[in-house]
Scaffold this motif. Sequence first.
Motif, mmCIF file in Angstrom:
data_model
loop_
_atom_site.group_PDB
_atom_site.id
_atom_site.type_symbol
_atom_site.label_atom_id
_atom_site.label_comp_id
_atom_site.label_asym_id
_atom_site.label_seq_id
_atom_site.Cartn_x
_atom_site.Cartn_y
_atom_site.Cartn_z
ATOM 1 N N LEU A 3 -8.036 -6.874 -5.420
ATOM 2 C CA LEU A 3 -7.065 -5.828 -4.839
ATOM 3 C C LEU A 3 -6.387 -5.038 -5.788
ATOM 4 O O LEU A 3 -6.461 -3.981 -5.603
ATOM 5 N N ILE A 15 0.467 -11.580 -1.217
ATOM 6 C CA ILE A 15 -0.784 -12.051 -0.646
ATOM 7 C C ILE A 15 -1.344 -12.981 -1.383
ATOM 8 O O ILE A 15 -1.482 -12.814 -2.594
ATOM 9 N N LYS A 24 -7.413 -1.083 -5.640
ATOM 10 C CA LYS A 24 -6.213 0.001 -5.656
ATOM 11 C C LYS A 24 -6.560 1.272 -6.679
ATOM 12 O O LYS A 24 -6.259 2.313 -6.465
ATOM 13 N N SER A 33 2.154 -4.008 -4.590
ATOM 14 C CA SER A 33 1.679 -3.642 -3.282
ATOM 15 C C SER A 33 1.224 -4.932 -2.255
ATOM 16 O O SER A 33 1.191 -4.810 -1.235
ATOM 17 N N HIS A 34 0.856 -6.002 -3.168
ATOM 18 C CA HIS A 34 0.385 -6.980 -2.431
ATOM 19 C C HIS A 34 0.673 -8.307 -2.931
ATOM 20 O O HIS A 34 -0.167 -9.407 -2.876
ATOM 21 N N HIS A 41 -7.875 -6.314 3.098
ATOM 22 C CA HIS A 41 -6.995 -5.197 2.384
ATOM 23 C C HIS A 41 -7.658 -4.215 1.680
ATOM 24 O O HIS A 41 -6.788 -3.485 0.893
#
Length: 384
Positions: free
Chosen positions: A245, A238, A249, A234-235, A290
């Motif tokens: 992150l 980045i 999540k 999902s990231h 984020h």
Amino acid sequence: MDFRHIFVPFNFYSNFMFLAPSILVFIIFLTLQIIILLIFLKAFSSRQRSKKGSNQPVSVVIAARNELNNLKTLLPKLYSQGHSDFEIVSVDDRSDDGTYDFLYEENKTQPLLKVVTVKDTPNKMNPKKYALTLGIKAAKNEIILLTDADCIPESDQWVQSMTSQFGVDTTDINLGVSLYQKQKGLLNAFIRFETINTAIQYISLALSGLPYMGVGRNLAYKKELFLKNKGFNSHIDITGGDDDLFVNKHASGKNTSVSLGSETLIYSIPKTSWSDFFRQKIRHISVGKHYKFKHKLILGLISLTHLGFWTALIFSGVLLMEPYILMSGFILRTLLLYLTFMTACKKFGVRFDLWGLVFLDFIFVFYYLSIGIRALFTKRVRWS
């Protein structure tokens, strides 16, 4: 009959309302800061001793790019860990400093070590996350314990202490604390203060049932959780966020635990120049954009009240407004700040020189304001 006492509350209210606006702002920010510090203090003060789980198999995963000298220091510390069943998965991420040759030779004599080599990184994938993904997939055990090559465990019980919480069925993620080695100078004092301050925030909120981040230098989770949620997918593009992150999540108050104490500590090598430190923190803070909205709201409130407290204190102090209110508020918050740091450091198992705490807390406001603005407009940062 004397009725003057009936009007005391009215007079107090009237006097309060006629205070200068800057004093009212100061009182508001002071009150919010006191509430926040009390929440931190309560979280650490009410923590119960953690229950020890079984010695479940563990895979320690390290992603390293040009970390030859650091690996030479770290790996012997890992070999001597007092755990009955663990492996070390070291991922060489396109190093050109002799890391591959060193790991290749180590692998011949060290049965605990497994080496994974990254030759190329796919397009639009963050290199470190790709390296960690390969390392986690190559791990043979369900429990994954992460650290970095420039880290040193404080104890030979680090692996055991950081993974014992997984004896509880509901634990999918376990958060640890990683601090920086003590050196001379203002920069080092500030780095250590900033790191402890960050740890106080994310550990206390996790203890309060609201985990929002972890640090990849000292973080454990189940491999099943990683694979079921497609890892960092999902990231993936980045830079940064392989730790905070992922936790942001997937962590919740039910599936996340915390391990504290000197046996769980990891120490890292601190930056030695302000410019290098600022670049590192811009990368870290830029990832916060984020986070989930509720976490950004809470962290924004903490930062805003901190900034507002000092700004209102200085502004009102320069204008010589209500010195008794300003001094009383300053002393009260300072006492709570010291008590919070003392309690947290005791739980962390670390000693921190508190004599400069107020000064470091003061300059932290301007540091965070500067770094936060730069991070907000930073689009591209790199994994070195």
